[in-house]
Design a protein around this motif. Structure first.
Motif, PDB file in Angstrom:
ATOM      1  N   LEU A 190      31.513  36.537  38.830  1.00 28.69           N
ATOM      2  CA  LEU A 190      31.558  36.436  40.138  1.00 28.69           C
ATOM      3  C   LEU A 190      32.958  36.028  40.663  1.00 28.69           C
ATOM      4  N   ALA A 191      33.738  35.392  39.831  1.00 27.69           N
ATOM      5  CA  ALA A 191      35.231  35.122  40.111  1.00 27.69           C
ATOM      6  C   ALA A 191      35.919  36.458  40.027  1.00 27.69           C
ATOM      7  N   VAL A 192      35.807  37.403  39.299  1.00 25.53           N
ATOM      8  CA  VAL A 192      36.294  38.662  39.266  1.00 25.53           C
ATOM      9  C   VAL A 192      36.079  39.315  40.351  1.00 25.53           C
ATOM     10  N   ILE A 193      34.587  39.533  40.802  1.00 25.85           N
ATOM     11  CA  ILE A 193      34.295  40.040  42.043  1.00 25.85           C
ATOM     12  C   ILE A 193      34.834  39.512  43.142  1.00 25.85           C
ATOM     13  N   THR A 194      35.037  38.038  43.396  1.00 19.59           N
ATOM     14  CA  THR A 194      35.615  37.513  44.615  1.00 19.59           C
ATOM     15  C   THR A 194      37.215  37.732  44.662  1.00 19.59           C
ATOM     16  N   GLN A 195      37.672  37.738  43.562  1.00 20.05           N
ATOM     17  CA  GLN A 195      39.290  37.992  43.525  1.00 20.05           C
ATOM     18  C   GLN A 195      39.394  39.465  43.880  1.00 20.05           C
ATOM     19  N   SER A 196      38.572  40.515  43.608  1.00 25.17           N
ATOM     20  CA  SER A 196      38.694  41.758  43.782  1.00 25.17           C
ATOM     21  C   SER A 196      38.548  42.235  45.654  1.00 25.17           C
TER      22      SER A 196
END
Length: 436
Positions: free
Chosen positions: A234-240
């Protein structure tokens, strides 16, 4: 004369509500005595089987079997007293040997020693708590001989205190011993049978609720790696999304949906267990307060032991429960952001489409005006052609008509009339469109 309440509309549960406070009375225990307490997780189907098993025990011991499955039922069979209590998710059995001798050896004979052979082994349910409590008079027991007490607890480290302003001493280890049971010892100094019963019952509740509250700890540990993976994903998706990267919204929404489904599966599986942990832990803390313990030199009190060992475990479960809720909210927010991006992209496409349609409409309007100009010329041409035929026919009929002059005069007149007519029709259709 009828009582006044007979004339009133009484709630159908009124009597049950009064009886509820008296459904689980405290034990009244003599000293010495030997007690065994067992708590089993049960399903509704197993409850019915347990009740038939409970009826079989009465038949084995030569007494009439109970007909109704009560939430708390106590029966005495000579020197053996048994209490069966039904709780929300578990059933508890308390076996009390009332015929213990003053100089008996602790934990050699227990509360279940007098049970018919084979009855306990066929009891249905999943055992969570099972422990012995040995009650002795302090005057005849080893009140200060810690080596002897430690021997009865198989050399395990002792946890002990002096509850109720020193009227008794309580020893335990909160461990399983060689017989598979836990052990407690209560040395009675100056307690009545009813006080001793209340103290013993609180010990049984503390140990039972402690174990019930810990049932969610393995579940929390099992879920933690999966929660870590979902958190990182989820952190990767949010950062993107924060970096405004060029992503495939369809794939991102699929990933978020998958995470949300896993979270909901965890919540469905664990929410009740985590809520039960919090409730049982609160019951443990309440029972510990009621003990009013004094410290025994060199030993942790039961309250200190629970605070140091049980509370962190419960906090771990609460933390995992909080992470589930937090992840669920974050997934919802990330999904909203992705959907917003999709909506903005759709709006941009719609705006481009509308602009394109607007340009096409203008082109069509210009083409329409051009066609209207051509149509004026064409219509005028045919009208003039008809007029010429009419004039030629009149000339053939003997009328003296100057065809060229009439046609020359008619050309601007016909063109003007046709142009005015076409424009009137055009404006009429525009008014109709605006009204619609």
């Amino acid at each position: 004369m009828n009582p006044p309440l007979k004339q009133l509309d009484l709630h159908p549960l009124r009597e049950d509500l009064y009886n509820e406070l008296h459904s689980r009375p405290f034990h009244v225990l003599p000293c010495p005595a030997q007690i065994t307490h067992i708590a089993l997780l049960t399903t509704p189907e197993q409850r019915a089987v347990q009740f038939r098993h409970w009826q079989d025990l009465h038949i084995m011991l030569g007494q009439s079997e109970p007909r109704e499955d009560l939430s708390c039922y106590e029966a005495t069979f000579g020197s053996l007293r048994i209490r069966r209590e039904m709780h929300m998710e578990f059933a508890s059995y308390t076996f009390i040997n009332l015929d213990a001798e003053d100089d008996h050896q602790p934990f050699q004979d227990t509360g279940i020693s007098s049970l018919p052979k084979g009855w306990l082994e066929t009891l249905t349910g999943t055992v969570v708590a099972a422990f012995h409590i040995d009650l002795q008079q302090a005057s005849s027991g080893p009140e200060t001989d810690l080596a002897q007490i430690r021997h009865w607890f198989e050399g395990e480290r002792l946890v002990g205190s002096s509850p109720w302003e020193g009227k008794a001493r309580v020893w335990g280890t909160f461990r399983l011993h060689s017989d598979g049971f836990g052990r407690f010892m209560v040395l009675n100094r100056d307690m009545s049978d009813s006080q001793l019963g209340r103290l013993t019952q609180r010990l049984m509740e503390i140990e039972t609720y402690r174990l019930m509250s810990l049932l969610s700890l393995p579940l929390a540990r099992e879920m933690t790696p999966s929660l870590n993976d979902m958190d990182q994903q989820l952190a990767v998706i949010t950062q993107s999304l924060a970096d405004n990267q060029d992503i495939d919204e369809r794939d991102v929404l699929a990933d978020l949906t998958n995470i949300a489904a896993r979270i909901e599966a965890f919540r469905a599986h664990a929410t009740f267990r985590f809520s039960a942990t919090r409730a049982y832990h609160q019951l443990v803390l309440t029972r510990l307060e009621e003990l009013r313990e004094d410290e025994l030199s060199g030993h942790l009190t039961i309250t200190e032991f629970m605070t140091r060992r049980l509370t962190p475990a419960v906090e771990t479960c609460e933390s995992v429960k909080g992470r589930l809720e937090d992840l669920s909210r974050r997934v919802d927010r990330a999904s909203d952001m992705v959907r917003t991006r999709v909506e903005l992209a759709i709006q941009s496409q719609n705006q481009q489409l509308l602009s394109s349609m607007d340009r096409r409409s203008k082109i069509q309007l210009m083409m329409q005006h051009t066609v209207e100009g051509f149509s004026v010329v064409v219509i005028s041409y045919y009208l003039l052609a008809l007029l010429k035929l009419a004039l030629e026919s009149a000339d053939d009929a003997g009328f003296d008509v100057n065809t060229s002059l009439v046609l020359g005069i008619a050309i601007p007149v016909v063109l003007g009339l046709v142009f005015i007519g076409v424009r009137m029709i055009h404006h009429r259709f525009i008014r109709l469109a605006r009204r619609q």
